[in-house]
Design an enzyme around this catalytic site. Structure first.
Site, mmCIF file in Angstrom:
data_model
loop_
_atom_site.group_PDB
_atom_site.id
_atom_site.type_symbol
_atom_site.label_atom_id
_atom_site.label_comp_id
_atom_site.label_asym_id
_atom_site.label_seq_id
_atom_site.Cartn_x
_atom_site.Cartn_y
_atom_site.Cartn_z
ATOM 1 C CB SER A 141 -0.852 0.006 1.275
ATOM 2 O OG SER A 141 -1.514 1.253 1.437
ATOM 3 C CE1 TYR A 154 -3.946 -1.858 5.705
ATOM 4 C CE2 TYR A 154 -3.464 0.409 5.034
ATOM 5 C CZ TYR A 154 -3.799 -0.898 4.709
ATOM 6 O OH TYR A 154 -3.976 -1.260 3.391
HETATM 7 P P1 NDP Z 1 -11.651 -5.703 0.285
HETATM 8 O O1 NDP Z 1 -12.121 -5.527 1.696
HETATM 9 O O2 NDP Z 1 -12.618 -5.483 -0.816
HETATM 10 O O3 NDP Z 1 -10.997 -7.144 0.109
HETATM 11 C C1 NDP Z 1 -10.222 -7.740 1.120
HETATM 12 C C2 NDP Z 1 -10.124 -9.220 0.861
HETATM 13 O O4 NDP Z 1 -9.285 -9.790 1.877
HETATM 14 C C3 NDP Z 1 -11.462 -9.917 0.931
HETATM 15 O O5 NDP Z 1 -11.565 -10.827 -0.139
HETATM 16 C C4 NDP Z 1 -11.413 -10.659 2.258
HETATM 17 O O6 NDP Z 1 -12.102 -11.895 2.134
HETATM 18 C C5 NDP Z 1 -9.913 -10.934 2.393
HETATM 19 N N1 NDP Z 1 -9.542 -11.149 3.786
HETATM 20 C C6 NDP Z 1 -9.536 -10.243 4.793
HETATM 21 N N2 NDP Z 1 -9.190 -10.836 5.946
HETATM 22 C C7 NDP Z 1 -8.956 -12.147 5.654
HETATM 23 C C8 NDP Z 1 -8.578 -13.270 6.429
HETATM 24 N N3 NDP Z 1 -8.343 -13.172 7.745
HETATM 25 N N4 NDP Z 1 -8.443 -14.468 5.812
HETATM 26 C C9 NDP Z 1 -8.670 -14.583 4.486
HETATM 27 N N5 NDP Z 1 -9.036 -13.554 3.701
HETATM 28 C C10 NDP Z 1 -9.180 -12.354 4.286
HETATM 29 O O7 NDP Z 1 -10.412 -4.704 0.142
HETATM 30 P P2 NDP Z 1 -9.346 -4.468 -1.031
HETATM 31 O O8 NDP Z 1 -9.632 -5.282 -2.218
HETATM 32 O O9 NDP Z 1 -9.229 -3.010 -1.169
HETATM 33 O O10 NDP Z 1 -8.034 -4.977 -0.296
HETATM 34 C C11 NDP Z 1 -7.159 -5.937 -0.835
HETATM 35 C C12 NDP Z 1 -5.752 -5.629 -0.349
HETATM 36 O O11 NDP Z 1 -5.356 -4.357 -0.843
HETATM 37 C C13 NDP Z 1 -5.582 -5.535 1.165
HETATM 38 O O12 NDP Z 1 -4.368 -6.155 1.512
HETATM 39 C C14 NDP Z 1 -5.533 -4.035 1.433
HETATM 40 O O13 NDP Z 1 -4.818 -3.739 2.609
HETATM 41 C C15 NDP Z 1 -4.816 -3.566 0.196
HETATM 42 N N6 NDP Z 1 -4.971 -2.162 -0.175
HETATM 43 C C16 NDP Z 1 -6.195 -1.597 -0.349
HETATM 44 C C17 NDP Z 1 -6.313 -0.273 -0.741
HETATM 45 C C18 NDP Z 1 -7.610 0.421 -0.889
HETATM 46 O O14 NDP Z 1 -7.644 1.671 -0.834
HETATM 47 N N7 NDP Z 1 -8.726 -0.297 -1.112
HETATM 48 C C19 NDP Z 1 -5.107 0.524 -1.046
HETATM 49 C C20 NDP Z 1 -3.877 -0.172 -0.806
HETATM 50 C C21 NDP Z 1 -3.816 -1.462 -0.426
HETATM 51 P P3 NDP Z 1 -13.069 -12.539 3.241
HETATM 52 O O15 NDP Z 1 -13.669 -11.403 4.014
HETATM 53 O O16 NDP Z 1 -14.051 -13.333 2.439
HETATM 54 O O17 NDP Z 1 -12.157 -13.388 4.045
HETATM 55 C C1 8X3 Z 2 -5.111 1.569 1.767
HETATM 56 C C2 8X3 Z 2 -4.846 2.979 1.385
HETATM 57 O O1 8X3 Z 2 -4.329 5.303 2.286
HETATM 58 O O2 8X3 Z 2 -6.117 4.056 3.379
HETATM 59 O O3 8X3 Z 2 -3.948 0.856 1.951
HETATM 60 O O4 8X3 Z 2 -3.834 3.458 3.728
HETATM 61 S S1 8X3 Z 2 -4.783 3.972 2.783
#
Ligand code: NDP
Ligand code: 8X3
Length: 253
Positions: A141, A154
């Site tokens: 991220s 985080y």
């Molecule tokens: P979502 O919440 O849409 O997706 C997160 C996914 O992670 C879900 O499929 C969830 O599946 C899975 N997950 C969470 N906890 C667990 C667990 N304990 N075991 C297995 N699966 C898990 O968010 P994003 O698609 O945005 O996030 C994906 C990644 O990108 C993350 O690592 C996030 O930190 C990162 N990210 C996101 C950003 C944003 O602004 N959206 C920016 C930068 C990075 P389920 O609940 O079915 O287990």
């Molecule tokens: C998710 C983006 O800016 O909320 O990783 O940390 S931010």
């Protein structure tokens, strides 16, 4: 094509979008997450659209025993054909000053974003190593490059992902395994709904006044990186909405 892409957190956001783009391009998939109904729905939907094999594994990446047990259930010929691992499962929980943080929120972030990523990597890498090729994508991220107010744990967990990407690259270079760290800025997925514990109005307010990234933007980038020639690797990419200059600076109308 025989090759499989193993995606953690495939039930929504970036993971689901990656499943769609790889499926569209003929790759077989192993989709994982905790919400089995969603895994089955995505499996059924994509299997109807594309002539590919899709396996689902329902487990929580925080539970070491389940990670290894579930991956072990895959037939050998599938495990041996995993070409790409997308370590995407992750979350933020809460946002506030360090002295007000909830220990349970901290545990959830560290256990999912760092320890869960490590467990899955430990379970899958032996298959890539045996093939003397493979590609690991770690979804970090902008929070793994910078820190911002209230982002403390985080940010720390994503800095750990950034460090692990660099370390994995060194450990695995002798086995022809590429490691790419993907560092997105603000993307509208279920991320903020999870971070703010189901509060839809706060989650929506995060993306008001500017055009955030969407999951497809990240999936398309990952697919591009994954399909470079064998001798080319892209180590690290920071991908931002045009309106976002740094972790804390977003131009809002
Ligand atoms: P979502 O919440 O849409 O997706 C997160 C996914 O992670 C879900 O499929 C969830 O599946 C899975 N997950 C969470 N906890 C667990 C667990 N304990 N075991 C297995 N699966 C898990 O968010 P994003 O698609 O945005 O996030 C994906 C990644 O990108 C993350 O690592 C996030 O930190 C990162 N990210 C996101 C950003 C944003 O602004 N959206 C920016 C930068 C990075 P389920 O609940 O079915 O287990
Ligand atoms: C998710 C983006 O800016 O909320 O990783 O940390 S931010």
């Amino acid at each position: 094509m025989e090759k499989y892409v193993f995606i953690t957190g495939a039930t929504s956001g970036f993971g689901e979008a990656c499943a769609e783009i790889f499926a569209k391009n003929g790759w077989n998939l192993i989709l994982t997450g905790r919400r089995n109904d969603r895994l089955i729905h995505i499996q059924e939907k994509l299997t109807k659209m594309f002539p590919i094999d899709i396996r689902t594994l329902c487990f929580d990446v925080r539970i070491e025993e389940d990670v290894f047990k579930e991956i072990e259930t895959l037939p050998n010929d599938i495990k041996e054909n995993i070409d790409i691992l997308i370590n995407n499962a992750g979350l933020a929980v809460g946002r506030g000053p360090i002295d007000e943080g909830l220990i349970d929120d901290w545990d959830r972030m560290i256990d999912t974003n760092v320890k869960g990523l490590l467990y899955v990597t430990r379970a899958i890498v032996p298959f890539l190593k045996k093939n003397k090729k493979g590609h690991i994508f770690n979804i970090g991220s902008i929070a793994g490059k910078e820190v911002y107010a209230g982002g403390n744990v985080y940010c720390a967990s994503k800095h750990a992902v950034d460090a692990l990407s660099k370390a994995m690259r060194i450990d695995l270079v002798d086995y022809n395994i590429k490691v790419t760290n993907i560092a997105p800025g603000a993307a509208e997925t279920e991320f903020s709904l999870v971070r703010f514990k189901g509060d839809e109005s706060i989650a929506k307010s995060v993306y008001l006044g500017f055009e955030p990234l969407v999951a497809k933007d990240i999936a398309e980038t990952i697919y591009f990186v994954a399909t470079r020639p064998a001798h080319v690797t892209i180590n690290d990419l920071t991908i931002m909405p045009t309106a976002q200059a740094s972790a804390a600076v977003i131009h809002k109308n």
